[in-house]
Design an enzyme around this catalytic site. Structure first.
Site, PDB file in Angstrom:
ATOM      1  CD  GLU A  93      -2.441  -1.424   2.696  1.00 27.72           C
ATOM      2  OE1 GLU A  93      -2.070  -0.706   3.653  1.00 27.72           O
ATOM      3  OE2 GLU A  93      -3.384  -2.220   2.789  1.00 27.72           O
TER       4      GLU A  93
ATOM      5  CB  CYS B 166      -8.528   1.652   8.268  1.00 19.79           C
ATOM      6  SG  CYS B 166      -7.758   1.024   6.763  1.00 19.79           S
TER       7      CYS B 166
END
Length: 645
Positions: free
Chosen positions: A314, A410
């Site tokens: 990421e 998240c």
């Protein structure tokens, strides 16, 4: 000189916009109850959260085992923060009791010394503060603090704030010069400590944040050394690729010049740096923030405001590496970019930072949530071919449709808190000015030099190119309205009480003076036109291609309007584009865009390869806002189209 630009209290802002007002309603009416059910593991077929149950286990109310992601405490904290913003906006009152009950549970799970983290309390009480690289203790603490500040400001109740302060006090006791040498593996605590300091008046919390920023990257990289000691007992086995750059600890933050590593972590770190630069008047930190902002937005950001191009870890990679079909662009990273941009605008008074905030909000952040509020994108690609989004491949992270939840959850909660608090990105003020930073219809009640001011913003920017401001004051106190003038809004004409005026432009804001009491009307009429956009020749993925923009929105083509095999479509970069009626089923009354293009036929039909016999046939094409894609029929999607030169 320290800027004194602040955000008005959310209690004093009401969103009336047909698009963002609708999403604010969706958060309060649908998303909060849906996510609460998810957090309690009560929705069949949706990946379990374990978040609330873990607090019950830590509090001694359940005999179960602690389960779920190491950081899933934050799912509950961010839900609580979203509730707070809804309450501040006059919505979601029915969830206040549930929120209070959650706060009681969180308080019960807190240990006597102030420690609070269900993973370590239940599973590894002897390993606290020993794996900051992976354990996310300080990250979880940060989200607790943000939720606590928001909830106390919204309700006046301070129980959760007291919980957060006890944990912050413990952190101040454990970490610092001559104490524990570590710092957050996942930055977030730093910006949260700054918020907590402002909310409580406790300077030690801001000093702690500054310490974490200053000690990071000095000497041997602490997090790397810590992982060596951890050995094979890893929470995240993929962290075999963990490097100092990945953790933003390759050099001290003030010396960093390029955006490195995990994109969300980087944005939270840079946001805290901007806070610290402003709080402490740190010119070197301010300069570093400017440098990092320029690197992100000029060399490592997608046209949609997405950042973090690699699906592996990421992360950022290198300048101009911006692939479209296997990119990552986590929704949380664009939320972080908005946070960084807002802080840079407050630090500098420069409107251009809000140009990027707007880009991220209107494109990647909106794309991350369904129109109904109960489905989410974690990854935000610019090209999707559903058939190749396959598990166990390099495309496994790309989803062709939004998901009900994630084991690492998240993004859904982050989007919720962002849309519930979107008012903070619309208005700002200082001692003599009110700033209009976003063209989202809303109402603000505030005071300038003890003079009550009501400001009503009505925006039809995407429909007519115009906004209307109604300004009401109770006495003749001079102040200014500063209206951001983005590049896409051409030739704006300002009319105050029927008279055309020519306001000066300062730092990207048109400055309009207001000097008498009563009600006044200011209209701004400009030209908004669809425009073709090309990328730098250094962006290899976009060579010879164009994207379509209208106002702050990037547009895309979907299979439902244009058929399959979208990469075979070509367009003349000079093609005329006509706005049309909004697409049925999409919120916000945003126009569709229509233009003529061509579809390529290679002439190879009955075999995989063959002699080229290329032909084009004309095709009428329809584009919709990228932020609203995949709200109708699932299928292919593409942003960049090949240019027919």
């Amino acid at each position: 000189m320290k800027q004194n630009i602040i955000t008005p209290a959310l209690q004093n802002i009401r969103i009336t916009d047909p698009l963002f007002g609708r999403y604010a309603d969706v958060v309060a009416e649908k998303l909060l109850p849906y996510q609460w059910e998810v957090l309690n593991d009560r929705i069949p077929g949706v990946e379990k959260s374990y978040s609330v149950e873990n607090f019950r286990v830590a509090a001694g109310e359940s005999s179960g085992q602690r389960q779920g992601a190491v950081f899933c405490d934050t799912d509950a904290y961010k839900w609580l923060e979203a509730v707070a913003y809804c309450l501040a906006g006059g919505k979601g009152k029915q969830y206040e009791q549930t929120a209070d009950e959650l706060i009681d549970l969180i308080a019960k799970a807190q240990e006597p010394d102030g420690y609070l983290d269900t993973y370590y309390t239940v599973l590894h009480p002897d390993k606290k503060w020993t794996n900051l690289a992976e354990g996310h203790e300080l990250y979880c603490a940060g989200h607790l603090m943000e939720a606590a500040v928001a909830y106390t400001q919204a309700t006046g109740k301070d129980k959760i704030l007291n919980v957060a302060c006890r944990l912050a006090d413990l952190i101040c006791q454990v970490f610092g010069q001559g104490k524990h040498p570590g710092y957050p593996g996942h930055p977030e605590l730093e910006l949260a400590l700054m918020k907590l300091s402002h909310a409580t008046g406790q300077k030690k919390y801001a000093d702690m944040a500054r310490y974490f920023l200053e000690v990071r990257g000095k000497g041997a990289p602490y997090l790397m050394e810590e992982l060596k000691a951890t050995g094979k007992d890893r929470i995240f086995p993929e962290f075999s690729d963990y490097t100092p750059n990945y953790a933003q600890e390759h050099v001290p933050p003030v010396q960093q010049t390029t955006a490195e590593g995990h994109a969300v972590r980087a944005m939270y770190l840079y946001s805290a740096m901007a806070d610290a630069a402003r709080e402490f008047g740190d010119a070197d930190m301010k300069a570093a923030c400017r440098t990092l902002w320029e690197n992100v937005t000029q060399k490592r950001m997608y046209v949609t405001g997405g950042i973090g191009s690699s699906g592996h870890l990421e992360r950022f990679t290198t300048d101009y590496d911006l692939p479209n079909d296997r990119m990552y662009c986590e929704s949380c990273a664009s939320v972080g970019l908005m946070m960084f941009g807002q802080r840079m605008a407050a630090l500098t008074g420069d409107a251009r930072y809000y140009d990027i905030v707007e880009k991220a909000l209107c494109n990647t952040v909106l794309a991350g949530i369904s129109a109904q509020g109960d489905r989410y994108f974690y990854v935000n690609p610019l090209e999707v071919w559903p058939d190749n989004c396959l598990p166990g491949t390099s495309m496994a992270h790309v989803m062709p449709v939004r998901q009900g939840w994630f084991g690492v959850a998240c993004c859904p909660a982050n989007i919720a808190r962002t849309l519930a608090s979107v008012g903070q990105y619309i208005f700002a003020q200082d001692e003599k000015s009110i700033y209009i930073n976003q063209f989202i219809s809303a109402q603000l009640d505030t005071k300038i030099r003890e003079t009550a001011v009501r400001l009503s913003l009505e925006s039809s920017l995407m429909q007519t190119g115009a906004i209307r401001l109604t300004i009401e004051t109770d006495r003749p106190q001079p102040f200014t309205i500063r209206i951001r003038v983005p590049d896409y809004w051409k030739d704006p004409v300002f009319v105050l009480e029927g008279k055309t005026i020519a306001p000066v432009i300062e730092n990207g804001y048109a400055v309009v003076a207001v000097s008498y009491a009563g009600k006044q009307t200011l209209t701004v009429n400009g030209t908004l036109a669809p425009r073709w956009v090309a990328a730098s020749g250094r962006v290899r993925a976009d060579a010879g291609q164009v994207a379509l923009a209208y106002g702050p929105y990037i547009y895309c083509l979907e299979q439902t309007d244009n058929g399959a095999e979208l990469p075979n479509l070509y367009v003349d970069p000079n093609a005329s584009v006509q706005p049309g009626s909004p697409a049925e089923g999409l919120p916000g009354a945003l126009p569709t865009l229509h233009f003529e293009g061509k579809r390529l036929d290679s002439g190879v039909e009955n075999s995989l390869y063959g002699a080229p016999r290329f032909t084009f046939r004309p095709q009428s094409l329809t584009a919709v806002p990228y932020g609203l894609w995949c709200n109708r029929e699932p299928g292919e999607m593409i942003v960049w189209l090949k240019a027919a030169l």
